[in-house]
Design a protein around this motif. Structure first.
Motif, mmCIF file in Angstrom:
data_model
loop_
_atom_site.group_PDB
_atom_site.id
_atom_site.type_symbol
_atom_site.label_atom_id
_atom_site.label_comp_id
_atom_site.label_asym_id
_atom_site.label_seq_id
_atom_site.Cartn_x
_atom_site.Cartn_y
_atom_site.Cartn_z
ATOM 1 N N LEU A 24 36.773 -14.947 6.203
ATOM 2 C CA LEU A 24 36.286 -15.759 5.320
ATOM 3 C C LEU A 24 35.431 -16.177 6.377
ATOM 4 O O LEU A 24 33.859 -16.757 5.296
ATOM 5 N N ALA A 25 35.233 -16.894 7.177
ATOM 6 C CA ALA A 25 34.098 -17.094 7.867
ATOM 7 C C ALA A 25 32.489 -16.871 7.925
ATOM 8 O O ALA A 25 31.830 -17.464 8.570
ATOM 9 N N GLY A 26 32.762 -15.570 7.916
ATOM 10 C CA GLY A 26 31.617 -14.618 7.878
ATOM 11 C C GLY A 26 30.959 -14.446 9.126
ATOM 12 O O GLY A 26 31.438 -15.061 10.681
ATOM 13 N N PRO A 27 30.408 -13.120 9.005
ATOM 14 C CA PRO A 27 29.477 -12.809 10.331
ATOM 15 C C PRO A 27 28.784 -14.003 11.044
ATOM 16 O O PRO A 27 28.768 -14.897 10.498
ATOM 17 N N ALA A 28 28.870 -13.783 12.298
ATOM 18 C CA ALA A 28 28.224 -14.109 13.397
ATOM 19 C C ALA A 28 26.375 -14.661 13.171
ATOM 20 O O ALA A 28 25.873 -12.710 12.299
ATOM 21 N N ARG A 29 25.549 -15.557 13.112
ATOM 22 C CA ARG A 29 24.348 -15.116 12.411
ATOM 23 C C ARG A 29 23.806 -15.440 13.536
ATOM 24 O O ARG A 29 24.504 -16.314 15.212
ATOM 25 N N ALA A 30 21.829 -14.866 13.968
ATOM 26 C CA ALA A 30 21.429 -15.071 15.121
ATOM 27 C C ALA A 30 20.991 -16.811 14.999
ATOM 28 O O ALA A 30 20.727 -17.560 14.062
ATOM 29 N N ALA A 31 21.119 -17.230 16.334
ATOM 30 C CA ALA A 31 20.571 -18.594 16.708
ATOM 31 C C ALA A 31 19.023 -18.658 16.068
ATOM 32 O O ALA A 31 18.601 -17.683 16.267
ATOM 33 N N THR A 32 18.738 -20.244 16.368
ATOM 34 C CA THR A 32 17.737 -20.327 15.882
ATOM 35 C C THR A 32 17.335 -21.718 17.030
ATOM 36 O O THR A 32 17.799 -22.079 17.769
ATOM 37 N N LEU A 33 15.780 -21.648 17.456
ATOM 38 C CA LEU A 33 15.496 -22.449 18.627
ATOM 39 C C LEU A 33 14.449 -24.311 18.106
ATOM 40 O O LEU A 33 13.625 -23.755 16.995
ATOM 41 N N GLY A 34 15.645 -25.081 18.459
ATOM 42 C CA GLY A 34 15.055 -25.476 17.583
ATOM 43 C C GLY A 34 13.632 -26.591 18.156
ATOM 44 O O GLY A 34 13.270 -26.704 19.626
ATOM 45 N N ASP A 35 13.641 -28.001 18.048
ATOM 46 C CA ASP A 35 12.414 -28.422 18.398
ATOM 47 C C ASP A 35 12.673 -29.110 19.830
ATOM 48 O O ASP A 35 11.592 -29.849 20.663
ATOM 49 N N ASP A 36 13.882 -29.699 20.305
ATOM 50 C CA ASP A 36 14.547 -29.928 21.576
ATOM 51 C C ASP A 36 14.080 -28.845 22.542
ATOM 52 O O ASP A 36 15.225 -29.187 23.260
ATOM 53 N N GLY A 37 14.538 -27.549 22.097
ATOM 54 C CA GLY A 37 14.470 -26.595 22.935
ATOM 55 C C GLY A 37 15.948 -25.776 23.082
ATOM 56 O O GLY A 37 16.512 -25.138 24.128
ATOM 57 N N LEU A 38 16.734 -26.502 22.123
ATOM 58 C CA LEU A 38 17.853 -26.009 22.492
ATOM 59 C C LEU A 38 17.830 -24.720 21.211
ATOM 60 O O LEU A 38 17.739 -25.331 20.126
ATOM 61 N N TYR A 39 19.618 -23.959 21.931
ATOM 62 C CA TYR A 39 19.365 -22.705 20.542
ATOM 63 C C TYR A 39 20.111 -23.805 19.626
ATOM 64 O O TYR A 39 21.348 -24.035 19.947
ATOM 65 N N LYS A 40 20.588 -23.155 18.289
ATOM 66 C CA LYS A 40 21.105 -23.750 17.061
ATOM 67 C C LYS A 40 21.914 -22.900 16.056
ATOM 68 O O LYS A 40 22.074 -22.050 16.437
ATOM 69 N N GLN A 41 23.060 -23.057 16.482
ATOM 70 C CA GLN A 41 24.472 -22.411 15.206
ATOM 71 C C GLN A 41 24.438 -23.725 13.948
ATOM 72 O O GLN A 41 24.458 -24.115 14.340
ATOM 73 N N ASP A 42 24.291 -22.171 13.286
ATOM 74 C CA ASP A 42 24.441 -23.406 11.879
ATOM 75 C C ASP A 42 25.393 -24.087 11.484
ATOM 76 O O ASP A 42 25.891 -24.325 10.493
#
Length: 209
Positions: A24-42
């Motif tokens: 139920l937690a759902g599939p993995a999604r691609a990370a996004t690059l934040g303004d601070d230069g770190l990759y983000k997971q929702d």
């Protein structure tokens, strides 16, 4: 990102449902690059960076609390997000069982250690003896076990640098299962390797399930 309010209200219902339906937690999604230069997971927790509160909230929904230190431009951080955290076979397990807070090893946001000391992220990293990125720190899921301690005193395990998917998943499993109390990770992972080879898999072809 998940806000503190959404985390506390939403994951209790999700956690109960996930126990009945692990996917139920759902599939993995691609990370996004934040303004601070770190990759983000929702699904990472966006908190007020009070470590004690975050651990207590994780405990309340039956999860282990994890802190992941990263830095902008870190190739191994990027690899962790783009390879390990896009795996549909085990990312749902991570979502269901771990509450992860991301910190910047050179960041200036204020964070509060388990002992109540407030300091910048970069100072917290030094206090916790974090020298590499990514560094992923695991803590006991009992708030009483960390009370009055620094994160370095309270941690039960850490990943330093990049681990390939097989070892990455099994490190989380080693912590979650409580096996870290009985045996070291090398012995635990060697046993998992033997199981994998018995199924005719290699570390390159390994998938959970």
């Amino acid at each position: 990102m998940i806000t503190r309010r959404r985390f506390t209200q939403g994951t209790m219902a999700l956690g109960a449902a996930a126990a009945l339906a692990p996917g139920l937690a759902g599939p993995a999604r691609a990370a996004t690059l934040g303004d601070d230069g770190l990759y983000k997971q929702d699904w990472f927790v966006d908190s007020f960076l009070d470590m004690g509160d975050d651990l207590s909230e994780a405990h309340a929904v039956g999860k282990h609390f994890v802190v992941m230190f990263e830095q902008a431009g870190c190739p191994f951080c990027r690899q962790t997000h783009e390879v390990n955290l896009t795996r549909d076979d085990y990312v749902p397990y991570l979502k269901e069982n771990f509450s992860i807070v991301q910190l910047d090893l050179f960041g200036a946001r204020e964070a509060t250690d388990f002992d109540g000391e407030a300091l910048e992220e970069r100072a917290l990293g030094r206090r916790w003896l974090v020298n590499f990125t990514p560094t992923i720190l695991f803590f006991p899921n009992d708030p009483a076990a960390v009370a009055g301690k620094t994160g370095h005193e309270a941690e039960i395990a850490r990943i330093q640098g990049y681990l390939p998917p097989f070892y990455f998943y099994h490190f989380f499993e080693w912590v979650r299962s409580g096996s870290y109390k009985e045996e070291g990770f090398q012995r635990y992972s060697n046993a998992r390797l033997e199981e994998m080879r018995a199924r005719g898999q290699t570390r390159d072809t390994w998938r959970l399930g």
